[in-house]
Design an enzyme around this catalytic site. Structure first.
Site, short mmCIF file in Angstrom:
data_model
loop_
_atom_site.label_atom_id
_atom_site.label_comp_id
_atom_site.label_asym_id
_atom_site.label_seq_id
_atom_site.Cartn_x
_atom_site.Cartn_y
_atom_site.Cartn_z
N GLU A 1 0.89 3.87 1.81
CA GLU A 1 1.32 4.26 3.15
C GLU A 1 2.48 3.40 3.64
O GLU A 1 3.46 3.90 4.19
CB GLU A 1 0.17 4.13 4.16
CG GLU A 1 -1.06 4.92 3.82
CD GLU A 1 -2.11 4.10 3.08
OE1 GLU A 1 -1.77 3.47 2.05
OE2 GLU A 1 -3.27 4.09 3.53
N CYS B 1 -2.37 -0.37 7.52
CA CYS B 1 -1.62 0.89 7.44
C CYS B 1 -1.75 1.71 8.72
O CYS B 1 -0.78 2.30 9.18
CB CYS B 1 -2.06 1.68 6.21
SG CYS B 1 -1.68 0.81 4.67
N CYS C 1 -6.22 1.85 5.98
CA CYS C 1 -6.86 0.59 6.32
C CYS C 1 -6.28 0.10 7.67
O CYS C 1 -5.38 0.72 8.22
CB CYS C 1 -6.60 -0.43 5.22
SG CYS C 1 -4.88 -1.02 5.18
N HIS D 1 0.86 -1.19 0.00
CA HIS D 1 0.00 0.00 0.00
C HIS D 1 0.90 1.23 0.00
O HIS D 1 2.03 1.20 0.51
CB HIS D 1 -0.87 0.03 1.25
CG HIS D 1 -1.96 -0.99 1.26
ND1 HIS D 1 -3.06 -0.86 2.06
CD2 HIS D 1 -2.12 -2.16 0.57
CE1 HIS D 1 -3.86 -1.90 1.87
NE2 HIS D 1 -3.30 -2.71 0.98
#
Length: 179
Positions: A81, A112, A109, A79
């Site tokens: 992040e 993260c 999410c 991801h």
């Protein structure tokens, strides 16, 4: 040092009102930095990824900007992040990111948000809320869970339409047309 907690059990930060996080007005510097994340989201869109971008700053220094790369890297943790936190820590030579701010186009999410807590990230500013997986207030407020001794402050950007637009364009391009 542990943060003070408000009546709702969240760490008390400026911007809290009656135990609830409020949308703060972004200043010009925040807007510029969010545009960096938005440009990364556009790159993700062009590469066929979910259109999420992020940028990690340490003071006035951009440590890293990236976008989702799960499909390209065949990695469920790729991801935007996570990529920024990982590279930012490497560049600083320290896993603690207390003096850093992460700008991200979509609410983090669970994975993260957990990484933000574990890295001791100082602040996260996100664009669009995620009513399905968002863990900075939408579904759950992981950084404020007192069991985690969290100190990560998060803020949702006031201007969200541009972030929702790039996500919507991404989902339209990734979903097959109905026949």
């Amino acid at each position: 040092m542990r943060p003070e907690y408000n009546e709702a059990g969240r760490p008390a930060f400026p911007g809290d009102q009656d135990g609830k996080k409020v949308k703060l007005h972004m200043n010009d510097l925040d807007r510029i930095r969010m545009n960096t994340a938005l440009r990364e989201a556009e790159k993700a869109l062009a590469e066929g990824e979910i259109a999420v971008g992020a940028a990690l700053y340490h003071g006035n220094t951009l440590l890293w900007a990236d976008h989702n790369r799960r499909e390209a890297q065949h990695d469920p943790t790729a991801h935007a992040e996570m990529l920024c936190l990982r590279e930012g820590a490497r560049r600083l030579g320290d896993w603690r990111l207390r003096d850093c701010t992460l700008y991200v186009t979509l609410e983090p999410c669970p994975m993260c948000a957990g990484a933000m807590v574990m890295s001791r990230l100082g602040r996260c500013v996100y664009g669009a809320a995620d009513p399905e997986m968002g863990c900075c207030g939408s579904v759950y407020d992981l950084p404020a869970d007192p069991a985690l001794h969290a100190e990560t402050r998060w803020e949702q950007a006031e201007e969200q339409d541009c972030f929702r637009d790039v996500l919507a364009r991404g989902f339209r391009s990734l979903r097959p047309k109905e026949q």
